[in-house]
Design an enzyme around this catalytic site. Structure first.
Site, PDB file in Angstrom:
ATOM      1  N   GLU A  38      14.190  38.199 -23.471  1.00 54.21           N
ATOM      2  CA  GLU A  38      14.001  39.237 -22.474  1.00 54.21           C
ATOM      3  C   GLU A  38      14.537  40.528 -23.100  1.00 54.21           C
ATOM      4  O   GLU A  38      15.687  40.559 -23.551  1.00 54.21           O
ATOM      5  CB  GLU A  38      14.793  38.897 -21.210  1.00 54.21           C
ATOM      6  N   ARG A 263      23.173  25.442 -25.409  1.00 56.97           N
ATOM      7  CA  ARG A 263      23.292  26.768 -25.995  1.00 56.97           C
ATOM      8  C   ARG A 263      24.499  26.817 -26.916  1.00 56.97           C
ATOM      9  O   ARG A 263      25.412  25.989 -26.818  1.00 56.97           O
ATOM     10  CB  ARG A 263      23.367  27.839 -24.914  1.00 56.97           C
ATOM     11  N   LYS A 273      24.421  38.433 -22.626  1.00 52.65           N
ATOM     12  CA  LYS A 273      23.986  39.824 -22.746  1.00 52.65           C
ATOM     13  C   LYS A 273      24.661  40.706 -21.721  1.00 52.65           C
ATOM     14  O   LYS A 273      24.943  41.870 -21.991  1.00 52.65           O
ATOM     15  CB  LYS A 273      22.464  39.895 -22.619  1.00 52.65           C
TER      16      LYS A 273
HETATM   17  P1  ATP Z   1      22.191  35.660 -22.216  1.00 53.82           P
HETATM   18  O1  ATP Z   1      22.676  34.402 -21.576  1.00 53.82           O
HETATM   19  O2  ATP Z   1      22.948  36.071 -23.424  1.00 53.82           O
HETATM   20  O3  ATP Z   1      22.011  36.777 -21.266  1.00 53.82           O
HETATM   21  P2  ATP Z   1      19.471  34.992 -22.073  1.00 53.82           P
HETATM   22  O4  ATP Z   1      19.229  33.532 -22.013  1.00 53.82           O
HETATM   23  O5  ATP Z   1      19.364  35.733 -20.824  1.00 53.82           O
HETATM   24  O6  ATP Z   1      20.796  35.275 -22.821  1.00 53.82           O
HETATM   25  P3  ATP Z   1      16.984  35.571 -23.290  1.00 53.82           P
HETATM   26  O7  ATP Z   1      16.539  36.831 -23.882  1.00 53.82           O
HETATM   27  O8  ATP Z   1      16.352  35.103 -22.036  1.00 53.82           O
HETATM   28  O9  ATP Z   1      18.534  35.687 -23.111  1.00 53.82           O
HETATM   29  O10 ATP Z   1      16.954  34.415 -24.366  1.00 53.82           O
HETATM   30  C1  ATP Z   1      15.894  34.165 -25.220  1.00 53.82           C
HETATM   31  C2  ATP Z   1      16.005  32.752 -25.702  1.00 53.82           C
HETATM   32  O11 ATP Z   1      17.237  32.562 -26.376  1.00 53.82           O
HETATM   33  C3  ATP Z   1      15.977  31.777 -24.550  1.00 53.82           C
HETATM   34  O12 ATP Z   1      15.112  30.729 -24.878  1.00 53.82           O
HETATM   35  C4  ATP Z   1      17.391  31.320 -24.431  1.00 53.82           C
HETATM   36  O13 ATP Z   1      17.453  30.015 -23.939  1.00 53.82           O
HETATM   37  C5  ATP Z   1      17.901  31.443 -25.857  1.00 53.82           C
HETATM   38  N1  ATP Z   1      19.351  31.652 -25.881  1.00 53.82           N
HETATM   39  C6  ATP Z   1      20.055  32.597 -25.235  1.00 53.82           C
HETATM   40  N2  ATP Z   1      21.376  32.461 -25.450  1.00 53.82           N
HETATM   41  C7  ATP Z   1      21.515  31.381 -26.271  1.00 53.82           C
HETATM   42  C8  ATP Z   1      22.630  30.702 -26.855  1.00 53.82           C
HETATM   43  N3  ATP Z   1      23.889  31.102 -26.655  1.00 53.82           N
HETATM   44  N4  ATP Z   1      22.384  29.640 -27.643  1.00 53.82           N
HETATM   45  C9  ATP Z   1      21.131  29.226 -27.869  1.00 53.82           C
HETATM   46  N5  ATP Z   1      20.044  29.803 -27.353  1.00 53.82           N
HETATM   47  C10 ATP Z   1      20.217  30.873 -26.551  1.00 53.82           C
HETATM   48 MG    MG Z   2      17.209  34.417 -20.087  1.00 47.46          MG
END
Ligand code: ATP
Ligand code: MG
Length: 562
Positions: A38, A263, A273
């Site tokens: 995102e 994760r 984020k």
């Molecule tokens: P955050 O929790 O940091 O806000 P998010 O999941 O909202 O991250 P996205 O941009 O939606 O961020 O993530 C893109 C991809 O990265 C998704 O498939 C998500 O599952 C993966 N992802 C995000 N954080 C992690 C992590 N700590 N370890 C592994 N994969 C991750």
């Molecule tokens: Mg997300």
């Protein structure tokens, strides 16, 4: 057997699932994954894990991986983030070819699918307020209640939904919901919202839309439209899988398999984020690429290599249950890589002047020094040696403790790749008593690399020649947080390390680095790995310490692993 070969040491449960799908011909043998960020912030090391998994699996199985921006929330998303994300994925070494997609490109299609669900009696416009919807949803122990608007006719729903799109209603006044089961044990299945009204321009569709799809509605559809076979996401989406499946089944569309993995969590680090945004916006760090940030941009600026990050992601593996990885492992992977490839150089961070009183005044010797003892193919360079040098202030003690092998009055040390010197006296500041200069003699018969120069002493110091040295600023970093789990402090901001950045000015660097450019990495002997910062310009050199030399993790590994 090819399948067997893949079940090697780096096998994981996702590979096993994909192998089975290939064997059963579930997707015609295809493997097509996607990385779906995102664009509401910069990528961090957790995303790197997801990137390595998605692009890595595609490569391993001869498939494809798309880059898809999940840009369904115009409130927090920005084009700046899109560009940064692309740069980071590319830098990590992955290529999405021409498959750069945006969920927003499918908005019209999503809308058509929504109409389809309404027509099938599987979606309805609800006039409850957001608070009421929450209240009606119930809890884990109590079933939800049905909205009084749940049984509107298809015609009424179609009309209202069209008018939602046309902008006739206020934000928050109506939503489109899936009609599933208000008593489901899974809260995600209690008539989840599919669309909400947001009168906010979007970074790509501008003012075209004032209704925006929710994540769960948009995500599976995007996967399906792109022909994804394996939709790999983090564990928190496990409870959303029934909904992912429900939408695709009701619409009878191509149906990827969603697979969840744990994760990445790293000690002494926050990886959300929302939290990283707060660090940036409230000025606790100097932007998204501050070298203390766990963002890809921050790690890059700090001096990390893509190889080190990819190796780290390989080593932590892929599991189904949450854990915290020791940040020492990440640093270990970095050292392992830099040790092989970073040229060595000498730099003195806190200079103390050394005068070699028996060395001729105008004489300069160009000493041959190897660039990397780990890799003779990296050759050698010449380093000037002269009568006045700098050594590290910390390498001299007027009153040394027991077991001190560095310089002290009457003691001998070797200057790296040069001579053995002996301290004959000191000069002090009359007012403060601080030692400002050390006077030494050198032993001409001890030149390194010569047959007769082999006499040994216990200490070897790094040094630079005063007349030839470059001046530089060096930034030393420590962990950004004081606790292994910054969240246990309540507010993670409360355990920020006040000493996470130390700036040293007037450091002296050997002259061979005069043309060093931002991004170049070196090992400064005895001090660690350093990287030229983008704040450098011309003769104004700025270095970041990437990581020190001390490797706690290497010891753990030699003992047979943690
Ligand atoms: P955050 O929790 O940091 O806000 P998010 O999941 O909202 O991250 P996205 O941009 O939606 O961020 O993530 C893109 C991809 O990265 C998704 O498939 C998500 O599952 C993966 N992802 C995000 N954080 C992690 C992590 N700590 N370890 C592994 N994969 C991750
Ligand atoms: Mg997300």
């Amino acid at each position: 057997m090819e399948g067997k070969a893949r079940r090697g040491p780096s096998s994981n449960f996702i590979k096993e699932i994909i192998l089975r799908d290939i064997e059963t011909n579930r997707y015609g043998g295809r493997v097509h994954t996607r990385f779906p960020p995102e664009p509401n912030g910069y990528l961090h090391i957790g995303h790197a894990k997801s990137i390595c998994i998605n692009f890595g699996l595609a490569a391993e199985f001869g498939g494809l991986c798309n880059l898809r921006f999940d840009d369904t929330n115009p409130v927090k998303e920005e084009a700046e983030y899109v560009e940064a994300i692309k740069e980071d994925v590319r830098w990590l070494g992955f290529d999405w070819g021409d498959r750069e997609y945006y969920a927003s490109d499918y908005f019209e299609q999503f809308y058509e699918y929504a109409i389809q669900l309404i027509k099938a009696g599987k979606a309805y416009v609800d006039d409850l307020s957001p608070d009421e919807i929450r209240e009606y949803r119930g809890t884990l122990t109590e079933p939800g209640r049905e909205s009084p608007y749940r049984n509107r006719s298809v015609e009424e729903n179609l009309g209202l939904f069209e008018r939602m799109r046309a902008g006739e209603f206020e934000e928050g006044s109506r939503v489109l919901r899936a009609k599933i089961d208000m008593s489901s044990g899974n809260l995600n299945m209690r008539d989840p919202v599919m669309y909400r009204i947001l009168k906010v321009p979007h970074h790509r569709t501008a003012d075209k839309w004032c209704i925006y799809p929710m994540y769960d509605w948009a995500h599976g559809l995007s996967d399906s439209i792109e022909g994804i076979t394996h939709s790999i996401c983090t564990l928190e989406f496990e409870d959303h899988r029934p909904l992912y499946d429900w939408f695709l089944d009701e619409l009878n569309l191509h149906h990827p398999r969603q697979i969840e993995f744990a994760r990445l969590n790293l000690s002494y680090t926050v990886l959300s984020k929302r939290k990283l945004t707060r660090l940036v916006e409230e000025g606790f760090v100097d932007g998204w690429d501050d070298p203390r940030m766990p963002t890809i941009a921050g790690l890059r600026r700090r001096g990390y290599t893509p190889e080190a990050i990819r190796n780290f992601c390989e080593r932590i593996g892929v599991a189904k249950s949450d854990s915290v990885v020791d940040i020492g492992l990440l640093e270990h992977c970095l050292r392992e890589d830099l040790n092989k490839r970073a040229p060595r150089a000498m730099a003195v961070l806190e200079p103390l002047r050394v005068v070699i009183v028996n060395y001729p005044e105008e004489r300069v010797e160009e000493l041959e020094v190897e660039n990397n003892p780990e890799d003779p193919s990296m050759g050698s360079r010449r380093v000037p040696f002269s009568r006045v040098l700098y050594i590290e202030r910390g390498d001299f003690r007027e009153d040394p403790p027991k077991g001190w092998f560095r310089l002290a009055p009457g003691r001998e040390v070797r200057l790296k790749s040069a001579y053995i010197i002996r301290c004959e006296g000191v000069v002090k500041d009359g007012r403060t008593g601080e030692v400002t200069e050390v006077h030494c003699t050198y032993d001409p018969g001890t030149k390194s690399g010569t047959p007769e120069g082999g006499r040994r002493v216990k200490g070897t110091l790094h040094w630079v020649s005063e007349a030839h040295a470059l001046e530089a600023e060096v930034r030393l970093y420590d962990r950004l947080f004081l606790r292994p789990n910054p969240d246990e402090a309540g507010d993670f901001i409360d355990c920020l390390n006040p000493d996470s950045l130390k700036v040293l000015r007037g450091c002296r660097i050997e002259p061979s680095l005069k043309d060093a450019v931002p991004g170049q990495r070196f090992q400064f002997l005895r001090l660690g790995y350093f990287c030229v910062d983008r704040d450098s310009s011309g003769s104004n050199l700025v270095f970041n310490r990437t990581v020190s030399l001390k490797d706690r993790w290497a010891k753990i590994e030699r003992k047979g692993g943690p």
